[in-house]
Design a protein around this motif. Structure first.
Motif, PDB file in Angstrom:
ATOM      1  N   SER A  72       0.839  -1.205   0.000  1.00  0.00           N
ATOM      2  CA  SER A  72       0.000   0.000   0.000  1.00  0.00           C
ATOM      3  C   SER A  72       0.875   1.256   0.000  1.00  0.00           C
ATOM      4  N   ILE A  73       2.066   1.157   0.621  1.00  0.00           N
ATOM      5  CA  ILE A  73       2.990   2.304   0.548  1.00  0.00           C
ATOM      6  C   ILE A  73       3.392   2.542  -0.900  1.00  0.00           C
ATOM      7  N   ILE A  74       3.717   1.423  -1.563  1.00  0.00           N
ATOM      8  CA  ILE A  74       4.122   1.548  -2.973  1.00  0.00           C
ATOM      9  C   ILE A  74       2.980   2.104  -3.807  1.00  0.00           C
ATOM     10  N   ALA A  75       1.766   1.581  -3.555  1.00  0.00           N
ATOM     11  CA  ALA A  75       0.611   2.041  -4.323  1.00  0.00           C
ATOM     12  C   ALA A  75       0.362   3.524  -4.105  1.00  0.00           C
ATOM     13  N   GLN A  76       0.722   3.993  -2.924  1.00  0.00           N
ATOM     14  CA  GLN A  76       0.470   5.404  -2.622  1.00  0.00           C
ATOM     15  C   GLN A  76       1.490   6.330  -3.291  1.00  0.00           C
ATOM     16  N   PHE A  77       2.758   5.897  -3.304  1.00  0.00           N
ATOM     17  CA  PHE A  77       3.813   6.809  -3.769  1.00  0.00           C
ATOM     18  C   PHE A  77       4.272   6.577  -5.205  1.00  0.00           C
ATOM     19  N   LEU A  78       4.135   5.333  -5.689  1.00  0.00           N
ATOM     20  CA  LEU A  78       4.639   5.026  -7.026  1.00  0.00           C
ATOM     21  C   LEU A  78       4.001   5.876  -8.130  1.00  0.00           C
ATOM     22  N   PRO A  79       2.678   6.110  -8.101  1.00  0.00           N
ATOM     23  CA  PRO A  79       2.073   6.881  -9.200  1.00  0.00           C
ATOM     24  C   PRO A  79       2.747   8.230  -9.426  1.00  0.00           C
ATOM     25  N   TRP A  80       3.166   8.880  -8.333  1.00  0.00           N
ATOM     26  CA  TRP A  80       3.798  10.196  -8.476  1.00  0.00           C
ATOM     27  C   TRP A  80       5.113  10.090  -9.231  1.00  0.00           C
ATOM     28  N   THR A  81       5.860   9.049  -8.914  1.00  0.00           N
ATOM     29  CA  THR A  81       7.123   8.858  -9.620  1.00  0.00           C
ATOM     30  C   THR A  81       6.874   8.493 -11.081  1.00  0.00           C
ATOM     31  N   LEU A  82       5.918   7.595 -11.307  1.00  0.00           N
ATOM     32  CA  LEU A  82       5.593   7.220 -12.685  1.00  0.00           C
ATOM     33  C   LEU A  82       5.187   8.451 -13.484  1.00  0.00           C
ATOM     34  N   GLY A 132      10.912   7.339  -4.787  1.00  0.00           N
ATOM     35  CA  GLY A 132      12.325   7.573  -4.503  1.00  0.00           C
ATOM     36  C   GLY A 132      12.536   8.122  -3.109  1.00  0.00           C
ATOM     37  N   SER A 133      11.681   9.054  -2.719  1.00  0.00           N
ATOM     38  CA  SER A 133      11.826   9.632  -1.383  1.00  0.00           C
ATOM     39  C   SER A 133      11.490   8.585  -0.320  1.00  0.00           C
TER      40      SER A 133
END
Lengths: 360, 385
Positions: A122-132, A310-311
């Motif tokens: 869920s952490i990845i799901a939350q932050f990954l879209p911004w990086t993508l 990344g952060s």
């Protein structure tokens, strides 16, 4: 096509089985996917152990934080930390590895150590879209601009346009992206005060919620602008120089001369004879670009306080939050491997010489 | 046949001439200076005739061929001259053509088959698509008709059309590609076909096939041919006339028979004697000594004189002796050298090999040109200044 005659050995049964396996193995797609899976597994394993080889561990760091921040006695801090952490760090390493691996195969990347109860997924799901979003936008801008400028440079070779752009491209590619990021902060945000750096931090302004509306996209773009600018500036030169050289090489090909002898129009030649062939080598470079830009995201996002994956990675490294680190690295690995896979598979569609016929 | 035409005026050409080159000169800009690659070349190409351009590497053969379709590289310029093309009512000076007219002229009027067709095709397009591209570039095209014509031509060059027409270039062998290119060159029924070393880099059997194909096609379709080669046996088989080139000039132009049996210029003779014969008795092979001249700073006088066994002071003496410019042109441009040779007497080259023994005889210039008015040689005499 390239099948080699193999000595036929074994009984009839084993031959048919062997032939079946062989046919499967001969399938390029199958081999390529198998290779990709192997790569992901290998990197995952490597990371699992590397992460644990780092000095200190999450428990110690957490205990140190508790002691220094709240003045809790060591014993109390230890028991508080032990109760908090979901995984047993004292279990033998191979047991931890096996349980991690089986979790990964079930799509379970474990729980964050430092945010108890929060699954890594869920952490990845939350932050990954911004990086993508930021990395993807940057990549599209960089490739498009780079290819167009590269063709321009090739057609105007040895003119001032070409020389000037070449110098720009060589200079920007050789400066590390974090330096460019710092320079942007120093000049654009601080010295010249073109943007309000305090307001641009983060991924969205307070009060704006994700959704299909102009305000959201505008705000998202506003916050991502500086990281995107950094990515573009540091990568566009590579595309420019690659496309320039590739176009120059293609312009010298016999088939371009023959196409002119055949009386084809300049436009037809530029698009279907030069452009198409010149962009082929760049497709391979695309996969490498994804890798470098994803790796660079960690530093750049931290620099601009952009809340992407990344952060998260940087933060988790400081806290030795093993499951989060592993999860993010896994995402990076999968991204790079997938980029390579897609590149390899699409290359065959673009270049008939590489096309592998499945049947023979 | 006709005097040098003045600028803009159409020269007097007989109807059976399809291409008349007049005083053509091509320069390359190099770092060291200007390379005079082609100098004052003039010749006529008649309908259904084939001329072979022979000569060493770097003598300007390919440059001449490329300039006929104006495909020279950026560093090259046509310094002077005219390339008159006529087909029925259609008359044009290729040198003067604008880019769009030039595009239409290429391939439809004059097609060029390049040396080593290995990379002549776009690797990402099928043969049929490239044929369609070609026809489409010259007007409306119907994909099915183009395909049918392509199949017909592929049969003519002895290829299996079903296997080739939809193939990608990399799926064909070198010899096949060469033949596909020849087939494609005939797609628009051009009047002239220029072939730049069509058999180089191919094995002997494939060479044989291509020579046979070309000979048959020429007979059946009746186009004119200029082919560039350094293989004299190919020239002997395919050509009606042979033009020997040296240092950017045509130094001799004559019928195949004349060039092989009565070479006028020592250089032609030298080329012929450098080729072994199959049936002939043992003969000592001789190469032409020395190397081609520097075309940036060419030697004064006759450009061949430094390598010529017969060179006299008069050959090198003057800056640019005009011996070749005879009002009634002879077959050769050797300065006043008598090459008449009674039957049974040794050829010029044979005498050359004797060298010093006959030196006294050789160095005496005889100011008398062999005249062969039956040959059309106005171009031949001039380049050999």
């Amino acid at each position: 096509m390239a099948s080699v005659a193999t000595p036929q050995t074994g009984s009839r049964d084993s031959m048919s089985l062997g032939q079946g396996l062989r046919r499967l193995w001969d399938s390029y797609l199958f081999r390529r996917i198998l290779k990709a899976i192997f790569t992901i597994w290998f990197v995952t394993t490597l990371l699992f152990f590397l992460v644990r080889l780092m000095p200190s561990n999450p428990l110690e760091i957490y205990v140190q934080e508790l002691i220094s921040q709240y003045g809790i006695p060591y014993q109390d801090a230890m028991s508080q930390a032990a109760a908090l952490f979901a995984i047993d760090l004292t279990a033998p390493l191979w047991k931890q590895y096996l349980s991690y691996l089986s979790g990964v195969m079930h799509g379970d990347l474990g729980m964050s150590l430092r945010s108890p109860g929060t699954p890594v997924t869920s952490i990845i799901a939350q932050f990954l879209p911004w990086t993508l979003f930021s990395v993807g936008t940057a990549l599209v801008i960089s490739v498009t601009v780079g290819i167009l400028l590269g063709i321009l440079m090739a057609y105007r070779r040895d003119t001032w346009t070409d020389n000037g752009l070449s110098v720009f491209a060589s200079a920007t590619t050789s400066i590390p992206n974090y330096i460019v990021g710092i320079l942007i902060i120093v000049f654009v945000a601080v010295r010249w005060n073109w943007v309000n750096f305090a307001a641009i931090r983060g991924s969205l302004s307070p009060g704006v919620t994700p959704g299909f509306n102009a305000t959201f996209f505008q705000d998202a773009l506003y916050h991502a602008a500086l990281p995107i600018a950094t990515y573009v500036i540091t990568t566009v030169g590579f595309w420019m120089l690659s496309m320039r050289n590739s176009t120059l090489a293609t312009l010298g090909e016999d088939y371009v001369t023959v196409a002119r002898a055949r009386g084809l129009s300049d436009r037809r030649i530029a698009l279907h004879y030069v452009g198409r062939n010149a962009s082929l080598p760049l497709v391979t470079a695309f996969a490498l670009a994804v890798a470098s830009i994803v790796g660079g995201a960690a530093v750049i996002e931290e620099l601009f306080r952009y809340q992407g994956i990344g952060s998260v990675l940087v933060q988790s490294v400081f806290q030795r939050d093993y499951p989060v680190m592993q999860g993010v690295f896994l995402v990076f690995t999968v991204a790079v491997v997938m980029a390579n896979l897609i590149t390899d598979l699409s290359y065959g569609l673009l270049d008939p010489r590489i096309r592998i016929s499945g049947g023979e | 046949m006709s005097p040098t035409p003045t600028n803009g005026a159409w020269p007097q050409l007989s109807d059976d001439v399809c291409l008349a080159v007049r005083d053509l000169s091509v320069d390359y800009q190099a770092r060291r200076g200007t390379v005079k690659a082609v100098n004052d070349i003039s010749f006529d190409l008649h309908n259904a005739e084939s001329i072979a351009l022979v000569g060493e590497s770097g003598c300007g053969k390919t440059t001449l061929g490329l300039s006929l379709v104006r495909l020279l590289v950026k560093q090259a310029t046509i310094r002077a001259g005219h390339i008159y093309y006529q087909r029925g009512e259609k008359k044009m000076d290729v040198v003067e053509l604008g880019s769009e007219e030039l595009r239409q002229y290429r391939w439809a009027e004059c097609a060029m088959v390049f040396q080593g067709a290995q990379n002549a095709f776009n690797p990402v397009l099928r043969i049929s698509d490239q044929m369609y591209d070609t026809v489409r570039a010259h007007g409306p095209a119907n994909a099915r008709e183009v395909r049918e014509r392509g199949i017909e031509l592929l049969k003519l060059v002895q290829l299996d059309p079903q296997r080739v027409i939809d193939a990608f270039p990399h799926e064909l062998s070198g010899g096949m590609r060469q033949r596909v290119l020849i087939a494609m060159s005939l797609l628009l029924k051009p009047q002239i076909l220029i072939l730049d070393e069509p058999t180089t880099a191919l094995d002997v059997i494939t060479q044989r096939t291509i020579i046979d194909v070309l000979r048959r096609l020429k007979k059946e379709l009746g186009f004119s041919m200029i082919f560039i080669t350094h293989d004299l046996s190919v020239a002997a088989e395919l050509a009606d006339r042979i033009a020997t080139m040296y240092a950017g000039r045509i130094i001799e132009l004559g019928s195949v028979h004349d060039i092989f049996y009565h070479p006028g210029h020592p250089y032609s003779a030298g080329l012929i004697h450098a080729v072994p014969t199959v049936t002939g008795a043992y003969m000592e092979l001789t190469s032409v000594e020395g190397s081609p001249p520097d075309l940036i700073e060419p030697p004064p006088g006759c450009k061949f004189s430094p390598r010529c066994a017969y060179a006299a002071d008069i050959c090198r003496g003057r800056a640019d002796p005009a011996f070749g410019r005879q009002p009634t042109p002879g077959r050769l441009s050797l300065h006043g050298r008598d090459t008449r040779r009674p039957a049974g007497q040794r050829s010029l080259a044979a005498r050359a090999r004797r060298g010093s023994a006959q030196e006294g005889h050789m160095t005496t210039p005889i100011i008398e040109l062999e005249r062969q008015p039956d040959l059309q040689l106005e171009g031949a005499a001039r380049p050999c200044r």
